[in-house]
Design a protein around this motif. Structure first.
Motif, short mmCIF file in Angstrom:
data_model
loop_
_atom_site.label_atom_id
_atom_site.label_comp_id
_atom_site.label_asym_id
_atom_site.label_seq_id
_atom_site.Cartn_x
_atom_site.Cartn_y
_atom_site.Cartn_z
N MET A 1 -18.37 18.42 15.80
CA MET A 1 -18.24 19.46 16.83
C MET A 1 -17.15 19.07 17.84
N HIS A 2 -16.38 20.08 18.25
CA HIS A 2 -15.29 19.83 19.19
C HIS A 2 -14.91 21.10 19.93
N GLY A 3 -14.14 20.94 20.98
CA GLY A 3 -13.63 22.07 21.75
C GLY A 3 -12.37 21.61 22.45
N ILE B 1 -4.61 22.55 10.40
CA ILE B 1 -4.79 22.74 8.95
C ILE B 1 -6.25 22.45 8.61
N TRP B 2 -6.98 23.53 8.28
CA TRP B 2 -8.36 23.38 7.83
C TRP B 2 -8.31 23.12 6.32
N MET B 3 -8.61 21.89 5.92
CA MET B 3 -8.51 21.54 4.50
C MET B 3 -9.88 21.66 3.83
N TYR C 1 -16.75 25.11 22.27
CA TYR C 1 -17.29 24.08 21.38
C TYR C 1 -17.64 24.72 20.03
N HIS C 2 -17.21 24.10 18.93
CA HIS C 2 -17.42 24.72 17.62
C HIS C 2 -17.27 23.68 16.50
N TYR C 3 -17.58 24.10 15.28
CA TYR C 3 -17.19 23.32 14.11
C TYR C 3 -16.24 24.19 13.30
N ASP C 4 -15.48 23.56 12.40
CA ASP C 4 -14.46 24.30 11.66
C ASP C 4 -14.97 24.71 10.28
N ASN C 5 -14.35 25.73 9.73
CA ASN C 5 -14.63 26.09 8.34
C ASN C 5 -13.70 25.23 7.46
FE LIG Z 1 -11.59 23.40 15.51
#
Ligand SMILES: [Fe+2]
Ligand SMILES: O=C(O)CCC(=O)C(=O)O
Length: 353
Positions: free
Chosen positions: A291-293, A307-309, A236-240
């Motif tokens: 938050m997702h995993g 793709i982290w925008m 489980y995390h959040y993205d940059n």
């Molecule tokens: Fe992610």
């Protein structure tokens, strides 16, 4: 205006936030993200939780410190090593399918082109767009077809060919042990950047104007890979990222659903999670701070394009990783997408001269 755009591309410098070397260090064994500014701070903040997760002896604690040190060193050298890998790849790697590095309309699902065209038109509205989307599987998570199946297959063949080559490989982040950084493989200029600008930006501008969706200016693109003998799942995390696109590329797999909880301020124990299935060729669009995993796959192999925008205007105010005003560190290429106000002033005076 094309000239202005390419000038901006050449002049604009991008930065990391200094928290890159202290925050969000993932301890695999304990599935825990930690912050390490000093040993004293770390012991104070994380001893109790580590103990509750089974890190009880001094030796176990020392092992954790060793792992943190290694990760901090990796991050401190990341800019330089990434540039070195990209140069080595250019020198020694022979692509199997050179055409997949250049975005072509034929790669894209007709419905996706239609959606992007609608969003670029003068009468586009969020309501009109929502009518075109297949599904809203979780709050503010949107699904739509992205690629043609043949393109997914050729891209995967290219990436497997790269994996099997002697070229050096940088991994996307500490949570993924497999997967490939697409900027090091030179996918940005001919594919990912025009894909974001021409197709994704009109969509995110309508869906997420309050999350920087209308002013995305850079990205970090990578593929993640799950295999029965390698990584099975993702914690489980959040993205940059301000906005993330996650496209399922194949191959055959079972299980491995994505799950979404709440925004990052809410602990997992208080969040109601929604499972969202990956469907090959389709994309899921979500906010980076949602938050997702990923649940474990049960068979086969799963590859996804992520793709982290980034929107510099948004992250320059508050770093999405440490939630503080960013403290800028110079980087190579797009770095983590922060920009410096005084650079813009220098550029403005250059173009006035
Ligand atoms: Fe992610
Ligand atoms: O495995 C997935 O589909 C999710 C990957 C992801 O969330 C990430 O890499 O940030």
């Amino acid at each position: 205006c094309q000239v202005m755009k390419s000038e901006k591309y050449e002049f604009q410098k991008y930065y990391y936030c200094a928290c890159f070397t202290t925050d969000n260090i993932f301890l695999d064994e304990y599935k825990l993200h930690v912050r390490f500014a000093s040993e004293q701070q770390f012991r104070q903040d994380f001893s109790p939780v580590l103990q509750s997760l089974g890190c009880v002896t001094e030796q176990q604690f020392q092992d954790v410190l060793t792992k943190i040190n290694q990760e901090v060193d990796r991050r401190k050298c990341f800019g330089r090593t990434s540039v070195e890998r990209a140069a080595a790849i250019r020198d020694i790697y022979q692509p199997l399918h050179p055409h997949v590095y250049h975005l072509q309309e034929s790669f894209l699902a007709p419905k996706f082109k239609h959606i992007a065209e609608y969003c670029s038109g003068p009468n586009a509205s969020k309501e009109g767009l929502l009518e075109l989307l297949d599904e809203v599987p979780a709050p503010k998570v949107y699904r739509f077809p992205v690629f043609e199946r043949q393109f997914c297959e050729e891209l995967l063949q290219e990436l497997e060919h790269f994996e099997q080559s002697a070229a050096p490989k940088g991994r996307p982040n500490t949570m993924n042990h497999y997967g490939i950084l697409l900027n090091e493989l030179h996918f940005d200029q001919g594919f990912i950047t025009p894909f974001r600008e021409r197709y994704l930006h009109p969509i995110t501008a309508l869906l997420y104007p309050d999350w920087g969706g209308h002013c995305l200016d850079t990205q970090k693109a990578f593929v993640v890979k799950y295999d029965m003998n390698e990584d099975l799942d993702l914690s489980y995390h959040y993205d940059n990222a301000e906005i993330t696109l996650n496209v399922s590329l194949g191959k055959d797999f079972t299980e491995g659903n994505l799950y979404f909880g709440d925004m990052r301020q809410v602990p997992l124990s208080e969040s109601e999670c929604t499972e969202v299935q990956h469907k090959v060729t389709e994309g899921l669009l979500h906010r980076g701070q949602h938050m997702h995993g990923a649940l474990p796959i049960a068979s086969g192999q799963r590859w996804n394009l992520i793709i982290w925008m980034r929107a510099s205007q948004v992250r320059n105010q508050l770093c999405p990783m440490c939630q503080r005003k960013p403290s800028l560190l110079e980087g190579e290429g797009y770095a983590d997408g922060f920009t410096c106000q005084s650079d813009s002033l220098v550029n403005a005076s250059c173009s006035l001269a």
